[in-house]
Design an enzyme around this catalytic site. Structure first.
Site, PDB file in Angstrom:
ATOM      1  CG  ASP A 205      -1.956   1.012   1.267  1.00 48.14           C
ATOM      2  OD1 ASP A 205      -2.803   0.973   0.375  1.00 48.14           O
ATOM      3  OD2 ASP A 205      -1.947   1.874   2.177  1.00 48.14           O
ATOM      4  CD  GLU A 275      -2.060   2.476  -3.666  1.00 44.76           C
ATOM      5  OE1 GLU A 275      -3.103   3.030  -4.008  1.00 44.76           O
ATOM      6  OE2 GLU A 275      -1.659   2.475  -2.480  1.00 44.76           O
TER       7      GLU A 275
HETATM    8  C1  GLC Z   1      -4.154   3.133  -0.749  1.00 46.53           C
HETATM    9  C2  GLC Z   1      -5.349   2.223  -0.782  1.00 46.53           C
HETATM   10  C3  GLC Z   1      -6.552   3.002  -0.361  1.00 46.53           C
HETATM   11  C4  GLC Z   1      -6.322   3.487   1.055  1.00 46.53           C
HETATM   12  C5  GLC Z   1      -5.029   4.301   1.152  1.00 46.53           C
HETATM   13  C6  GLC Z   1      -4.608   4.517   2.563  1.00 46.53           C
HETATM   14  O1  GLC Z   1      -4.249   4.141  -1.685  1.00 46.53           O
HETATM   15  O2  GLC Z   1      -5.503   1.654  -2.054  1.00 46.53           O
HETATM   16  O3  GLC Z   1      -7.730   2.256  -0.440  1.00 46.53           O
HETATM   17  O4  GLC Z   1      -7.404   4.269   1.465  1.00 46.53           O
HETATM   18  O5  GLC Z   1      -3.964   3.626   0.535  1.00 46.53           O
HETATM   19  O6  GLC Z   1      -4.161   3.326   3.140  1.00 46.53           O
END
Ligand code: GLC
Length: 545
Positions: A205, A275
């Site tokens: 994440d 991500e």
């Molecule tokens: C990432 C996740 C999202 C979440 C954020 C904070 O972007 O995909 O869903 O709210 O991180 O953890």
């Protein structure tokens, strides 16, 4: 370029993202759970034919951000099951040769995590430095101008200890201080815990957020009207986010993380997918590591915000291909739990062309649950709204794309048993027509298109690992490319991005065998020197060498 014969599962396979709350409820509380995922393993492997699932967080959490606020990294929230159910899921998935990728959330914990509870207990606590604490400026102002992605300042005052703590997201999600090596050790221990339980990889994440400017300098204002991301983030876009994430020290962390994964890789290759919402391609590509020694793949979000037009899409694909480091493996994403649904953005016909694109480009595709049915964003009445982002910044809520999976036309769509009174989010109104059971019956449904594409891809090396060659001299509305292996296996992909019919003249390619049309209504020999295509049609043609 075509890779070597030794491609690994995360390169040749297809990943399917499951948002556990919304996939299948077996406990009768209107919220999906891990037993539900186990129940649907045959759907994933036999009906659909994917190779890996990525599970969004299922850990204990007060659910301020629906599990992205973790209060215990090494357990399962009772809503979703327990460790025994998780182990059973891994075992049953592996029996079917399905890999399991789980979400690792290293940037922040829940404010209820014992680490933060200790950290905030007093300034002398050994875990004080595990989070980012700062004094107020002399005049009481915030330590700097950083903003929370979810709205408002990124600092929260802690009355008891008289300091601010940093939270890049909600105040219930305090940021960890990755400059403290104990934090790294603790998070690496979490990764070990899950690898020992058999997981095949991690989706990390906001992977680039973990390292910030050591001096915590103010971000400069964003003078342009443009956004850094593929979409507007509201007030967060008023700054250039130069200092609050992505400091170059992040690379050393991922080099070490990669070593950890490699150490567990003997006999079971593990993967890491970050991500990373970075749209400056050389910077994005740096997360593969100079020697391909960091993340296996940073998620490629380049197609999320693209204008749905053939040349624009081709341009993004070609840019990405040329930005990749030598040997770096590409990947594509068209949807996830943070993005509007594909079928809502494009309409069903174009969503079918998008499915063919996603499953035929060079690189690992990640599908979002329900996109295989053409599920749409579901309007959520304000009193049913759940996502804290949407509640804080109207218009940015993500509930519409997180609604329950539509399995059949019974009450509750087969997601929960019929007696369950309320689901955590409302079902789409069209679920009686749009659901797995009815689409399986309907020979030309979008689900059957996904199934055909997945089955064909699974049996075809050119699509899994072959080279990508775009063709020039094609109509402006078409994106045409070849996927091929060096031993002469060639698949031509012809995608019409417009609703108008097209006539292509692909001279020199001779005749070929059309294997799939996005309309699922034709196959057989075609003459490529004079090839008609209907509006919103994509086709795949095997060439004869
Ligand atoms: C990432 C996740 C999202 C979440 C954020 C904070 O972007 O995909 O869903 O709210 O991180 O953890």
């Amino acid at each position: 370029m075509e890779g070597s014969a030794q491609h690994l599962w995360w390169q040749s396979g297809v990943i399917y993202q499951i948002y556990p709350r919304s996939f299948k409820d077996t406990s009768g509380n209107g919220i999906g759970d891990l037993k539900g995922v186990i129940e649907k393993l045959d759907y994933l492997t036999k009906t659909l034919g994917v190779d890996a699932i990525w599970l969004s967080p299922f850990y204990p959490s007060p659910m301020a951000d629906f599990g992205y606020d973790v209060s215990n990294y090494t357990d399962v929230h009772p809503l979703f099951g327990n460790l025994e159910v998780f182990d059973n899921l891994v075992a049953q998935a592996h029996q079917r040769n399905l890999k399991i990728i789980i979400d690792l959330v290293p940037n922040h914990t829940s404010h209820q995590h014992p680490w933060f509870q200790e950290s905030r207990a007093n300034r002398q606590n050994p875990k004080r430095d595990w989070y980012v604490w700062r004094d107020a400026k002399d005049d009481g102002r915030l330590p700097n101008n950083w903003l929370s992605v979810f709205g408002g300042p990124a600092w929260e005052w802690d009355e008891a200890t008289g300091q601010y703590y940093l939270h890049s997201f909600l105040k219930e999600q305090p940021d960890l201080n990755w400059r403290n090596l104990e934090v790294k050790d603790a998070m690496f221990a979490v990764a070990r815990f899950w690898m020992e339980r058999g997981v095949d990889g991690f989706r990390i994440d906001v992977a680039h957020y973990i390292m910030k400017d050591p001096k915590l300098r103010d971000n400069p204002p964003n003078q342009s009207l443009g956004t850094e991301m593929h979409k507007s983030l509201g007030p967060y876009d008023s700054q250039i986010h130069l200092y609050d994430k992505g400091h170059s020290d992040v690379h050393e962390v991922y080099r070490q993380f990669r070593k950890l994964l490699d150490a567990y890789g003997e006999g079971q290759p593990r993967t890491s997918i970050g991500e990373i919402h970075i749209f400056d391609w050389p910077v994005w590509a740096s997360y593969y590591g100079k020697n391909l020694d960091e993340l296996h793949m940073p998620f490629n979000f380049s197609l999320l915000g693209v204008t749905w037009q053939a040349q624009a899409v081709r341009e993004r694909v070609d840019t990405l291909e040329s930005a990749l480091p030598m040997g770096g493996w590409p990947n594509y994403v068209l949807g996830n739990h943070d993005e509007p649904r594909l079928a809502s953005k494009l309409g069903e016909k174009a969503a079918r062309v998008a499915a063919m694109l996603l499953l035929t480009l060079r690189g690992t595709p990640t599908l979002y649950y329900g996109d295989e049915l053409g599920m749409r964003d579901v309007p959520i009445p304000s009193e049913k709204q759940q996502d804290p982002w949407g509640i804080r910044v109207p218009g940015l809520g993500r509930d519409p794309q997180r609604t329950p999976m539509q399995w059949d036309d019974g009450s509750n769509a087969g997601f929960s048993s019929p007696e369950v009174r309320e689901l955590w989010l409302p079902l789409a109104e069209n679920y009686r027509e749009v659901n797995v059971a009815s689409q399986l019956e309907q020979s030309d449904s979008i689900l059957n298109l996904y199934r055909s594409l997945l089955a064909y891809r699974r049996a075809n090396r050119a699509l899994q690992v072959g080279a990508y060659h775009p063709l020039d001299d094609v109509p402006e509305d078409c994106f045409v490319y070849l996927r091929e292996t060096t031993d002469g296996n060639q698949v031509l992909v012809v995608l019409n991005f417009s609703s108008k019919a097209q006539q292509l003249h692909l001279n020199g390619l001779g005749k070929g065998n059309l294997v799939i049309s996005t309309y699922l209504d034709r196959t057989g020999e075609v003459d490529l020197s004079s090839l008609p295509l209907r509006g919103d049609e994509g086709i795949m043609v095997e060439l004869r060498s």
